[in-house]
Design a protein around this motif. Structure first.
Motif, PDB file in Angstrom:
ATOM      1  N   ARG A  24       0.827  -1.216   0.000  1.00  0.00           N
ATOM      2  CA  ARG A  24       0.000   0.000   0.000  1.00  0.00           C
ATOM      3  C   ARG A  24       0.863   1.268   0.000  1.00  0.00           C
ATOM      4  O   ARG A  24       0.418   2.337  -0.398  1.00  0.00           O
ATOM      5  CB  ARG A  24      -0.891   0.029   1.239  1.00  0.00           C
ATOM      6  CG  ARG A  24      -1.982  -1.031   1.314  1.00  0.00           C
ATOM      7  CD  ARG A  24      -2.754  -0.815   2.597  1.00  0.00           C
ATOM      8  NE  ARG A  24      -3.777  -1.809   2.879  1.00  0.00           N
ATOM      9  CZ  ARG A  24      -5.070  -1.712   2.541  1.00  0.00           C
ATOM     10  NH1 ARG A  24      -5.459  -0.656   1.862  1.00  0.00           N
ATOM     11  NH2 ARG A  24      -5.930  -2.656   2.856  1.00  0.00           N
ATOM     12  N   GLY A  25       2.099   1.120   0.508  1.00  0.00           N
ATOM     13  CA  GLY A  25       2.959   2.295   0.658  1.00  0.00           C
ATOM     14  C   GLY A  25       2.881   2.894   2.042  1.00  0.00           C
ATOM     15  O   GLY A  25       3.684   3.753   2.419  1.00  0.00           O
ATOM     16  N   LEU A  26       1.914   2.457   2.848  1.00  0.00           N
ATOM     17  CA  LEU A  26       1.742   2.888   4.232  1.00  0.00           C
ATOM     18  C   LEU A  26       1.459   1.658   5.075  1.00  0.00           C
ATOM     19  O   LEU A  26       0.910   0.667   4.590  1.00  0.00           O
ATOM     20  CB  LEU A  26       0.583   3.882   4.362  1.00  0.00           C
ATOM     21  CG  LEU A  26       0.754   5.250   3.674  1.00  0.00           C
ATOM     22  CD1 LEU A  26      -0.565   6.011   3.692  1.00  0.00           C
ATOM     23  CD2 LEU A  26       1.841   6.073   4.365  1.00  0.00           C
ATOM     24  N   GLY A  27       1.785   1.727   6.378  1.00  0.00           N
ATOM     25  CA  GLY A  27       1.543   0.587   7.239  1.00  0.00           C
ATOM     26  C   GLY A  27       2.483  -0.566   6.935  1.00  0.00           C
ATOM     27  O   GLY A  27       3.450  -0.441   6.177  1.00  0.00           O
ATOM     28  N   ILE A  28       2.183  -1.732   7.523  1.00  0.00           N
ATOM     29  CA  ILE A  28       3.003  -2.926   7.326  1.00  0.00           C
ATOM     30  C   ILE A  28       2.116  -4.141   7.099  1.00  0.00           C
ATOM     31  O   ILE A  28       0.890  -4.082   7.265  1.00  0.00           O
ATOM     32  CB  ILE A  28       3.908  -3.198   8.558  1.00  0.00           C
ATOM     33  CG1 ILE A  28       3.037  -3.492   9.795  1.00  0.00           C
ATOM     34  CG2 ILE A  28       4.852  -2.049   8.812  1.00  0.00           C
ATOM     35  CD1 ILE A  28       3.812  -4.059  10.971  1.00  0.00           C
ATOM     36  N   LEU A  29       2.728  -5.243   6.731  1.00  0.00           N
ATOM     37  CA  LEU A  29       2.081  -6.558   6.734  1.00  0.00           C
ATOM     38  C   LEU A  29       2.583  -7.292   7.973  1.00  0.00           C
ATOM     39  O   LEU A  29       3.788  -7.339   8.216  1.00  0.00           O
ATOM     40  CB  LEU A  29       2.445  -7.345   5.479  1.00  0.00           C
ATOM     41  CG  LEU A  29       2.093  -6.708   4.128  1.00  0.00           C
ATOM     42  CD1 LEU A  29       2.585  -7.588   2.985  1.00  0.00           C
ATOM     43  CD2 LEU A  29       0.593  -6.487   4.007  1.00  0.00           C
ATOM     44  N   PHE A  30       1.680  -7.855   8.752  1.00  0.00           N
ATOM     45  CA  PHE A  30       2.100  -8.476  10.012  1.00  0.00           C
ATOM     46  C   PHE A  30       1.576  -9.910  10.127  1.00  0.00           C
ATOM     47  O   PHE A  30       0.460 -10.217   9.709  1.00  0.00           O
ATOM     48  CB  PHE A  30       1.654  -7.644  11.223  1.00  0.00           C
ATOM     49  CG  PHE A  30       0.160  -7.459  11.349  1.00  0.00           C
ATOM     50  CD1 PHE A  30      -0.607  -8.318  12.123  1.00  0.00           C
ATOM     51  CD2 PHE A  30      -0.477  -6.400  10.705  1.00  0.00           C
ATOM     52  CE1 PHE A  30      -1.969  -8.143  12.257  1.00  0.00           C
ATOM     53  CE2 PHE A  30      -1.850  -6.219  10.821  1.00  0.00           C
ATOM     54  CZ  PHE A  30      -2.603  -7.093  11.600  1.00  0.00           C
ATOM     55  N   GLY A  31       2.411 -10.773  10.703  1.00  0.00           N
ATOM     56  CA  GLY A  31       2.082 -12.178  10.841  1.00  0.00           C
ATOM     57  C   GLY A  31       1.416 -12.525  12.160  1.00  0.00           C
ATOM     58  O   GLY A  31       1.196 -11.647  13.008  1.00  0.00           O
TER      59      GLY A  31
END
Length: 464
Positions: A24-31
């Motif tokens: 997205r360009g903002l935020g993160i992906l989290f597991g």
């Protein structure tokens, strides 16, 4: 502060462990471990978040072992996404706090504009859902019918594709045209392409991958031995012609360009008494080439030999006149292909060069004496052992007499390859011949079942 709000708004859960940059360009992906640590640190039971349309088009998605729930309430997002929306309903049941997912479907904007009573949008949405579910069920049934039709007509379909194209890949429209001609024009072939996901990134269809997805197989591998018998019979029928190297290569390379294509191989095999139908032959030829259009003729013979040797092993291996011969052939094969002879050549090319260099008479065949002389000159042959015993000239000659299946004192190129060629590849050409036979059984299953019942007069469910 701004970063924290962006992370809260735009971060998305994934099944893979860890934290990653978001597309997205903002935020993160989290597991899942990030969710678990967050809940434990803040003494919470579940993370409920939104701002992301679930991939399966439903209104909610449960991830991270139930600890993370995505809820997306906007059905038919932007008026044309055709997705469900959902809400979560929290209530206490039997003293326990619980939540349930309730989905809804909003009609597309065009349907809403034509709605005379705006209060009826929910009823219209339910009707559209029922209609969509019915259409999906009808599509699934139609696609299943197409699958069975492909299996039933697969031999004819393979033959038609072989006739239409030398290449493994085919344009979608051409694929649809062939399928319609062989199986039937009433099936939705264009829809099937998307349902089966058989189109590659270039918008074409791999025939090898397509046919590999529709197969008739026996559940018990022990009953599949006949597929190996088929490949052995095909190979040995060619082996027994006892042609010299030049004639053998020319026999497959009909136009003399140094390669073999599908039509050349089919034309060559038709000269032999292989007892294969036209459709079985087309399927077998296609399986040899798989996703290739053609092969170097020497590579082809080596490839064919590897298939043959694998089939022989499945059938229990060769029966040798001496118990030490099996190990002897392995030892000799490794010495040949690991020798410093023709160091730049590999595999099939090396096999052909070694064979030709030992052919002192230049007749395209190796006299047993020529082959023995070449073997004894190999580095390491003088110290080679079998079962702790030195592999002496008499033992080598006994092996060579075994290789000479035609008993004429010579070894042809295929005999040489089948005895000594070392290749770890495993191909499914024998599977294809077996499948052709199984497809025939499947096509006539009702007649075969009736005939078997009639032959089983005693009702034992077995026949001789």
């Amino acid at each position: 502060e701004e970063t924290n709000f962006c992370d809260l708004l735009w971060s998305d859960p994934i099944e893979e462990s860890g934290k990653f940059k978001s597309p997205r360009g903002l935020g993160i992906l989290f597991g899942p471990e990030v969710t678990k640590n967050f809940l434990e640190k803040n003494k919470l039971k579940c993370l409920i978040r939104s701002h992301q349309l679930p991939e399966d088009q439903h209104g909610a998605q449960i991830l991270h072992d139930g600890q993370c729930i995505t809820v997306f309430s906007a059905s038919n997002y932007c008026g044309d996404s055709d997705n469900y929306g959902a809400v979560l309903l929290f209530e206490t049941k039997a003293g326990k706090f619980d939540c349930t997912i309730h989905e809804h479907y909003a009609p597309p904007l065009d349907a809403l504009r034509n709605l005379s009573d705006p209060s009826k949008w929910g009823e219209l949405g339910r009707e559209l859902v029922q209609q969509a579910e019915l259409e999906q069920l009808q599509l699934e049934r139609e696609v299943e019918r197409m699958s069975w039709a492909i299996i039933d007509k697969k031999p004819e379909l393979v033959a038609a594709f072989v006739q239409k194209s030398k290449c493994d890949v085919m344009e979608v429209k051409q694929w649809q045209k062939v399928c319609a001609a062989v199986i039937g024009e009433d099936f939705p072939w264009s829809t099937a392409v998307d349902v089966w996901r058989i189109k590659d990134d270039a918008g074409k269809i791999s025939l090898h991958n397509f046919f590999n997805a529709f197969r008739v197989e026996l559940a018990d591998d022990k009953l599949n031995a006949f597929k190996c018998k088929a490949i052995v019979e095909v190979y040995e029928s060619i082996l027994n012609t006892d042609m010299n190297l030049k004639d053998m290569l020319a026999h497959f390379d009909l136009n003399g360009d140094g390669s073999v294509d599908i039509k050349e191989l089919k034309s060559t095999l038709q000269r032999f008494d292989l007892d294969l139908t036209e459709h079985q032959l087309s399927g077998f030829v296609k399986s040899i080439f798989q996703d290739r259009d053609q092969m170097n003729v020497k590579d082809f013979l080596s490839h064919f030999t590897a298939v043959y040797k694998a089939a022989v092993q499945v059938l229990g291996g060769k029966t040798y006149t001496q118990p030490w011969m099996s190990e002897a052939f392995d030892v000799i094969g490794r010495l040949i292909f690991r020798s410093p002879l023709f160091p730049k050549a590999k595999g099939a090319a090396k096999a052909e060069k070694i064979f030709s260099s030992w052919d002192e008479s230049s007749d395209g065949l190796l006299q047993l004496e020529e082959l023995q002389k070449g073997l004894q000159q190999l580095p390491g042959m003088d110290s080679a052992t079998v079962n702790g015993q030195v592999l002496d000239p008499d033992m080598i000659m006994e092996c060579l007499k075994y290789v000479d299946e035609s008993n004429d004192g010579t070894v042809n190129y295929l005999e040489f390859l089948s005895a000594f060629f070392v290749d770890a590849s495993h191909e499914r050409s024998g599977d294809v011949l077996a499948e052709q036979i199984l497809t025939l059984f499947y096509r006539h299953r009702d007649v075969i079942r009736s005939a078997c019942k009639q032959a089983d007069g005693g009702g034992t469910a077995t026949i001789a």
